[in-house]
Design a protein around this motif. Sequence first.
Motif, PDB file in Angstrom:
ATOM      1  N   MET A 109       0.831  -1.202   0.000  1.00  0.00           N
ATOM      2  CA  MET A 109       0.000   0.000   0.000  1.00  0.00           C
ATOM      3  C   MET A 109       0.870   1.259   0.000  1.00  0.00           C
ATOM      4  SD  MET A 109      -3.000  -0.866  -0.500  1.00  0.00           S
ATOM      5  CE  MET A 109      -3.715   0.752  -0.319  1.00  0.00           C
ATOM      6  N   GLU A 110       1.808   1.274  -0.943  1.00  0.00           N
ATOM      7  CA  GLU A 110       2.720   2.395  -1.087  1.00  0.00           C
ATOM      8  C   GLU A 110       2.775   2.818  -2.553  1.00  0.00           C
ATOM      9  OE1 GLU A 110       5.947   1.190   2.435  1.00  0.00           O
ATOM     10  OE2 GLU A 110       6.410   0.866   0.302  1.00  0.00           O
ATOM     11  N   PRO A 111       3.001   4.099  -2.792  1.00  0.00           N
ATOM     12  CA  PRO A 111       3.157   4.559  -4.186  1.00  0.00           C
ATOM     13  C   PRO A 111       4.534   4.211  -4.712  1.00  0.00           C
ATOM     14  CG  PRO A 111       3.418   6.410  -2.684  1.00  0.00           C
ATOM     15  CD  PRO A 111       3.060   5.217  -1.834  1.00  0.00           C
ATOM     16  N   ARG A 112       4.626   4.030  -6.010  1.00  0.00           N
ATOM     17  CA  ARG A 112       5.899   3.776  -6.678  1.00  0.00           C
ATOM     18  C   ARG A 112       6.017   4.743  -7.863  1.00  0.00           C
ATOM     19  NH1 ARG A 112       6.918   1.454  -2.563  1.00  0.00           N
ATOM     20  NH2 ARG A 112       6.894  -0.803  -2.213  1.00  0.00           N
ATOM     21  N   CYS A 113       7.167   5.407  -7.972  1.00  0.00           N
ATOM     22  CA  CYS A 113       7.363   6.379  -9.048  1.00  0.00           C
ATOM     23  C   CYS A 113       8.725   6.157  -9.675  1.00  0.00           C
ATOM     24  CB  CYS A 113       7.240   7.810  -8.508  1.00  0.00           C
ATOM     25  SG  CYS A 113       7.221   9.076  -9.805  1.00  0.00           S
ATOM     26  N   ARG A 114       8.789   6.292 -10.999  1.00  0.00           N
ATOM     27  CA  ARG A 114      10.050   6.141 -11.719  1.00  0.00           C
ATOM     28  C   ARG A 114      10.006   6.945 -13.020  1.00  0.00           C
ATOM     29  NH1 ARG A 114       5.860   2.937 -11.210  1.00  0.00           N
ATOM     30  NH2 ARG A 114       6.928   1.143 -10.323  1.00  0.00           N
ATOM     31  N   THR A 115      11.174   7.168 -13.603  1.00  0.00           N
ATOM     32  CA  THR A 115      11.274   7.909 -14.856  1.00  0.00           C
ATOM     33  C   THR A 115      11.404   6.935 -16.017  1.00  0.00           C
ATOM     34  OG1 THR A 115      12.346   9.791 -13.769  1.00  0.00           O
ATOM     35  CG2 THR A 115      12.604   9.623 -16.151  1.00  0.00           C
ATOM     36  N   VAL A 116      10.623   7.172 -17.064  1.00  0.00           N
ATOM     37  CA  VAL A 116      10.686   6.357 -18.271  1.00  0.00           C
ATOM     38  C   VAL A 116      10.747   7.283 -19.476  1.00  0.00           C
ATOM     39  CG1 VAL A 116       9.436   4.417 -17.248  1.00  0.00           C
ATOM     40  CG2 VAL A 116       8.168   6.218 -18.435  1.00  0.00           C
ATOM     41  N   VAL A 117      11.027   6.712 -20.636  1.00  0.00           N
ATOM     42  CA  VAL A 117      11.127   7.484 -21.871  1.00  0.00           C
ATOM     43  C   VAL A 117       9.825   7.361 -22.664  1.00  0.00           C
ATOM     44  CG1 VAL A 117      12.385   7.792 -24.036  1.00  0.00           C
ATOM     45  CG2 VAL A 117      13.612   7.125 -21.964  1.00  0.00           C
ATOM     46  N   PHE A 118       9.210   8.497 -22.963  1.00  0.00           N
ATOM     47  CA  PHE A 118       8.035   8.509 -23.819  1.00  0.00           C
ATOM     48  C   PHE A 118       8.490   8.306 -25.264  1.00  0.00           C
ATOM     49  CE2 PHE A 118       5.368  11.153 -26.655  1.00  0.00           C
ATOM     50  CZ  PHE A 118       4.196  10.429 -26.575  1.00  0.00           C
ATOM     51  N   ARG A 119       7.850   7.377 -25.973  1.00  0.00           N
ATOM     52  CA  ARG A 119       8.305   6.999 -27.310  1.00  0.00           C
ATOM     53  C   ARG A 119       7.246   7.223 -28.391  1.00  0.00           C
ATOM     54  NH1 ARG A 119      13.182   4.489 -26.657  1.00  0.00           N
ATOM     55  NH2 ARG A 119      13.668   3.929 -24.507  1.00  0.00           N
ATOM     56  N   GLY A 120       6.344   8.145 -28.140  1.00  0.00           N
ATOM     57  CA  GLY A 120       5.383   8.529 -29.164  1.00  0.00           C
ATOM     58  C   GLY A 120       3.983   8.018 -28.883  1.00  0.00           C
ATOM     59  N   PHE A 121       3.046   8.495 -29.679  1.00  0.00           N
ATOM     60  CA  PHE A 121       1.666   8.036 -29.611  1.00  0.00           C
ATOM     61  C   PHE A 121       1.444   6.919 -30.626  1.00  0.00           C
ATOM     62  CE2 PHE A 121       1.236  12.389 -27.947  1.00  0.00           C
ATOM     63  CZ  PHE A 121       0.536  12.129 -26.779  1.00  0.00           C
ATOM     64  N   MET A 122       0.621   5.975 -30.264  1.00  0.00           N
ATOM     65  CA  MET A 122       0.307   4.864 -31.158  1.00  0.00           C
ATOM     66  C   MET A 122      -0.428   5.380 -32.393  1.00  0.00           C
ATOM     67  SD  MET A 122       1.306   1.897 -29.789  1.00  0.00           S
ATOM     68  CE  MET A 122       0.198   0.551 -30.188  1.00  0.00           C
ATOM     69  N   LYS A 123      -0.191   4.729 -33.519  1.00  0.00           N
ATOM     70  CA  LYS A 123      -0.849   5.109 -34.764  1.00  0.00           C
ATOM     71  C   LYS A 123      -1.521   3.881 -35.381  1.00  0.00           C
ATOM     72  CE  LYS A 123       2.567   8.705 -35.736  1.00  0.00           C
ATOM     73  NZ  LYS A 123       3.603   9.188 -36.685  1.00  0.00           N
ATOM     74  N   GLY A 124      -2.677   4.114 -35.986  1.00  0.00           N
ATOM     75  CA  GLY A 124      -3.364   3.038 -36.694  1.00  0.00           C
ATOM     76  C   GLY A 124      -3.884   1.933 -35.811  1.00  0.00           C
TER      77      GLY A 124
END
Length: 354
Positions: free
Chosen positions: A126-141
């Motif tokens: 019952m704890e929050p978890r936070c991390r940094t990730v790389v956004f790689r675009g929006f899905m298409k089609g």
Amino acid sequence: RRGVGHVTSIKSPPYLAKTQCTRTANNNRRSNIICCFDHINPKRSIAAAASHPRTMSTSLKDSQGRGGDNEGLSEIGRSGNSKINYQAAETTMSNWKERIDVSIARSRKIRGSNYVQISTIDHEAMEPRCRTVVFRGFMKGVPPGAVAEVLSSGAMVEHRGGEGNENDAYDCVMKMITDRRSNKVRELETFHKLGEKSVNSAEIVWWFPKSSEQYRIQGRLQFIGSDGPLYSYADGEVDENNNNYFVAERKQQWGNLSDVAREQFYWENPGIPHSSADEEENEGASPPTGGRDGDGKLLPPPDTFLLMLLYPTKIDYLRLGDNYRQIDKLAWGNAADGNDISGQRLWETLRVNP
């Protein structure tokens, strides 16, 4: 003022927000005055120009996608129009997707501007978890029904009748990657075991330092493995066409990664205590360089590699420049609600106090 010659002073009319002056040192000592309001005719009188609404426009330029960590920035922010209204009029409030396209385009050249923070909940602790990730675009089609499966009830599917492409309106599925052995996967599995498929399972925070904008994006996570989604949101049989689409997207994303990024998915299990003995034991079994074989050909993505998708449902937008804040909620209704989900009404937008 434009033209050739030495410019001693520039007095900006009050309706101009910014004037950028660039000087090139050549034989003629040319001075080019470039105004961010290029759409205003310089021959007009100041009095006539001052009568125009005070707006800020920004030009979106296509970028060459280079794969790796910057891939997401090359896939968005493109528009058929050369200029986009940055500060929307109150009567035509822009939704969050329109705003974030502009925000990303303006920050495209800033290193790390596609790094986002994603938080989840560990149900066991019952704890929050936070991390940094790389956004790689929006899905298409995205194929018809794939988004509805994650975000909507049977009423939505019945309303669409299984025809058309509702995903033309919902172009907001966010792409990231993760390791199958990570805590995020286990946390989503707990969500599904508890029967909490209809609630948001994650939130992203994205800060744009250049424009002083913050986006808090709540939504539902989906992990794509070698056989498709790990956990299905559908109650019935999984659509084979949707599965094939997601598997192909995962394979393409694997190929778009840098060699260094691919090697991480061949490492030892993350999160367990490090042992020098294990390091010595595996000294001769190093990960395949760049995720490639001896001939330099790309290896198939290992089972540890997952395509991570976030389906946004609620966005809290804040712009510190003028303390503007708005909330966007997904208006994914059915015919009885009278909602038109084919266009701008997909998002219910409300301005709130900051």
